[in-house]
Write an enzyme that holds these catalytic residues in place. Structure first.
Site, PDB file in Angstrom:
ATOM      1  N   SER A   9      41.431  40.263  42.767  1.00  0.00           N
ATOM      2  CA  SER A   9      41.268  38.936  42.155  1.00  0.00           C
ATOM      3  C   SER A   9      42.502  38.085  42.449  1.00  0.00           C
ATOM      4  O   SER A   9      43.632  38.500  42.187  1.00  0.00           O
ATOM      5  CB  SER A   9      41.076  39.062  40.644  1.00  0.00           C
ATOM      6  OG  SER A   9      41.214  37.781  40.060  1.00  0.00           O
ATOM      7  N   ASP A  36      37.281  33.929  41.412  1.00  0.00           N
ATOM      8  CA  ASP A  36      36.767  33.511  40.098  1.00  0.00           C
ATOM      9  C   ASP A  36      36.571  32.003  40.084  1.00  0.00           C
ATOM     10  O   ASP A  36      37.521  31.256  40.310  1.00  0.00           O
ATOM     11  CB  ASP A  36      37.766  33.899  38.998  1.00  0.00           C
ATOM     12  CG  ASP A  36      37.787  35.395  38.750  1.00  0.00           C
ATOM     13  OD1 ASP A  36      36.723  35.956  38.445  1.00  0.00           O
ATOM     14  OD2 ASP A  36      38.873  35.997  38.874  1.00  0.00           O
ATOM     15  N   HIS A  67      32.662  35.196  41.657  1.00  0.00           N
ATOM     16  CA  HIS A  67      32.273  35.428  40.262  1.00  0.00           C
ATOM     17  C   HIS A  67      32.194  34.067  39.582  1.00  0.00           C
ATOM     18  O   HIS A  67      33.219  33.437  39.320  1.00  0.00           O
ATOM     19  CB  HIS A  67      33.325  36.339  39.605  1.00  0.00           C
ATOM     20  CG  HIS A  67      33.132  36.562  38.143  1.00  0.00           C
ATOM     21  ND1 HIS A  67      34.119  37.069  37.324  1.00  0.00           N
ATOM     22  CD2 HIS A  67      32.059  36.379  37.332  1.00  0.00           C
ATOM     23  CE1 HIS A  67      33.673  37.163  36.088  1.00  0.00           C
ATOM     24  NE2 HIS A  67      32.422  36.744  36.063  1.00  0.00           N
ATOM     25  N   GLY A 145      43.160  35.970  33.600  1.00  0.00           N
ATOM     26  CA  GLY A 145      43.670  37.268  34.046  1.00  0.00           C
ATOM     27  C   GLY A 145      44.674  37.832  33.059  1.00  0.00           C
ATOM     28  O   GLY A 145      45.050  37.176  32.085  1.00  0.00           O
ATOM     29  N   GLY A 146      45.100  39.059  33.314  1.00  0.00           N
ATOM     30  CA  GLY A 146      46.183  39.667  32.545  1.00  0.00           C
ATOM     31  C   GLY A 146      45.849  40.099  31.134  1.00  0.00           C
ATOM     32  O   GLY A 146      46.740  40.312  30.321  1.00  0.00           O
ATOM     33  N   ASP A 176      35.276  44.375  35.914  1.00  0.00           N
ATOM     34  CA  ASP A 176      36.229  43.268  36.087  1.00  0.00           C
ATOM     35  C   ASP A 176      37.036  42.979  34.822  1.00  0.00           C
ATOM     36  O   ASP A 176      36.481  42.604  33.795  1.00  0.00           O
ATOM     37  CB  ASP A 176      35.427  42.018  36.502  1.00  0.00           C
ATOM     38  CG  ASP A 176      36.301  40.800  36.752  1.00  0.00           C
ATOM     39  OD1 ASP A 176      37.527  40.939  36.822  1.00  0.00           O
ATOM     40  OD2 ASP A 176      35.717  39.703  36.903  1.00  0.00           O
ATOM     41  N   SER A 199      46.045  41.008  38.166  1.00  0.00           N
ATOM     42  CA  SER A 199      47.480  41.022  37.866  1.00  0.00           C
ATOM     43  C   SER A 199      48.155  42.347  38.236  1.00  0.00           C
ATOM     44  O   SER A 199      49.294  42.350  38.705  1.00  0.00           O
ATOM     45  CB  SER A 199      47.712  40.685  36.394  1.00  0.00           C
ATOM     46  OG  SER A 199      46.849  41.414  35.569  1.00  0.00           O
TER      47      SER A 199
HETATM   48  C1  DX5 Z   1      38.650  37.152  34.166  1.00  0.00           C
HETATM   49  C2  DX5 Z   1      38.374  37.257  35.642  1.00  0.00           C
HETATM   50  C3  DX5 Z   1      38.973  38.427  36.305  1.00  0.00           C
HETATM   51  C4  DX5 Z   1      40.471  38.468  36.287  1.00  0.00           C
HETATM   52  C5  DX5 Z   1      40.954  39.833  36.613  1.00  0.00           C
HETATM   53  O1  DX5 Z   1      37.853  36.169  33.650  1.00  0.00           O
HETATM   54  O2  DX5 Z   1      36.974  37.324  35.848  1.00  0.00           O
HETATM   55  O3  DX5 Z   1      38.497  38.528  37.637  1.00  0.00           O
HETATM   56  O4  DX5 Z   1      41.054  37.559  37.195  1.00  0.00           O
HETATM   57  O5  DX5 Z   1      42.339  39.848  36.490  1.00  0.00           O
HETATM   58  P1  DX5 Z   1      43.106  41.026  35.721  1.00  0.00           P
HETATM   59  O6  DX5 Z   1      42.980  42.236  36.597  1.00  0.00           O
HETATM   60  O7  DX5 Z   1      44.496  40.500  35.649  1.00  0.00           O
HETATM   61  O8  DX5 Z   1      42.461  41.215  34.387  1.00  0.00           O
HETATM   62 ZN    ZN Z   2      36.190  37.844  37.825  1.00  0.00          ZN
END
Ligand code: DX5
Ligand code: ZN
Length: 216
Positions: A9, A36, A67, A145-146, A176, A199
């Site tokens: 991602s 995303d 996504h 994320g994160g 995800d 992340s």
């Molecule tokens: C959250 C996103 C994910 C996210 C994943 O809404 O769909 O794809 O970017 O990032 P991490 O691995 O940091 O959770």
């Molecule tokens: Zn995603």
């Protein structure tokens, strides 16, 4: 042995130097780049503008895994297909056209993914399993994320895998959100096919060792 696929991602990448960031992923042993798309309505955040999507497509040598976290997926499906989508996933929630979205995606020659939030039950969406190539289980609340991985995901993988195997559907399970090397082994062992990780990989200087640690 089943392939353990990783989708990186780019949500938390450095967008001031997108070419360099994409090149790092190109040179890594990942399978996909996870893109995303957020419209500020389905989720509060906004990502990515058309210019960025075009750049990701231009620079990437990996398969692209889109996504869509948007209110009207129909407004985005064609754009993703034109930007080399291998997978396009649409959310089940707040979506009156989910079946039509899935059909449109397939007609455009892409793999159709159904994404579901942590609170959506498998029994609610299993009727759509015959129409999809990918089941994208969110293991955090969609939007950023994160976040911390939600353990409730494990049972959802078990339930979906059972149904997919019983019915002999050709559906890959993708997970995800919040994925690092502490949970990845269990996710693959339970029957997941593709793990999205943002992340955990991006903050690691060496993408290859981070990706390898997710497959080990
Ligand atoms: C959250 C996103 C994910 C996210 C994943 O809404 O769909 O794809 O970017 O990032 P991490 O691995 O940091 O959770
Ligand atoms: Zn995603």
């Amino acid at each position: 042995m089943k392939k353990k696929e990783i989708s990186v991602s780019i949500l938390d990448c450095n967008f001031n130097n997108i070419k360099k960031e994409i090149n790092k992923i190109n040179n890594s042993n990942s399978d996909y780049i996870h893109v995303d798309i957020m419209d500020g309505k389905f989720v509060p955040n906004i990502a990515f503008d058309d210019e960025t999507i075009k750049k990701v497509n231009l620079y990437s040598t990996k398969k692209l895994d889109y996504h869509l976290m948007v209110k009207n997926p129909n407004d985005y499906i064609l754009k993703c297909a034109k930007n080399s989508a291998d997978i396009i996933s649409v959310h089940y929630e707040e979506n009156d056209n989910v079946y039509n979205n899935l059909i449109s995606i397939k007609k455009l020659g892409c793999k159709a993914g159904l994404a579901i939030n942590p609170s959506t039950k498998i029994s609610e969406v299993s009727k759509l399993f015959k129409d999809i190539d990918i089941l994208l289980l969110m293991s955090v609340q969609p939007g950023k994320g994160g976040q911390k991985f939600l353990d409730s995901t494990f049972n959802k993988i078990i339930d979906s895998k059972k149904l997919i195997d019983e019915m002999k559907y050709q559906v890959k399970i993708e997970i995800d959100g919040g994925i690092d090397n502490k949970v990845s082994r269990k996710l693959f062992d339970l029957g997941s096919n593709i793990l999205v990780s943002g992340s955990y990989i991006i903050k690691n200087k060496n993408f290859n060792s981070a990706i390898t640690s997710l497959r080990d």
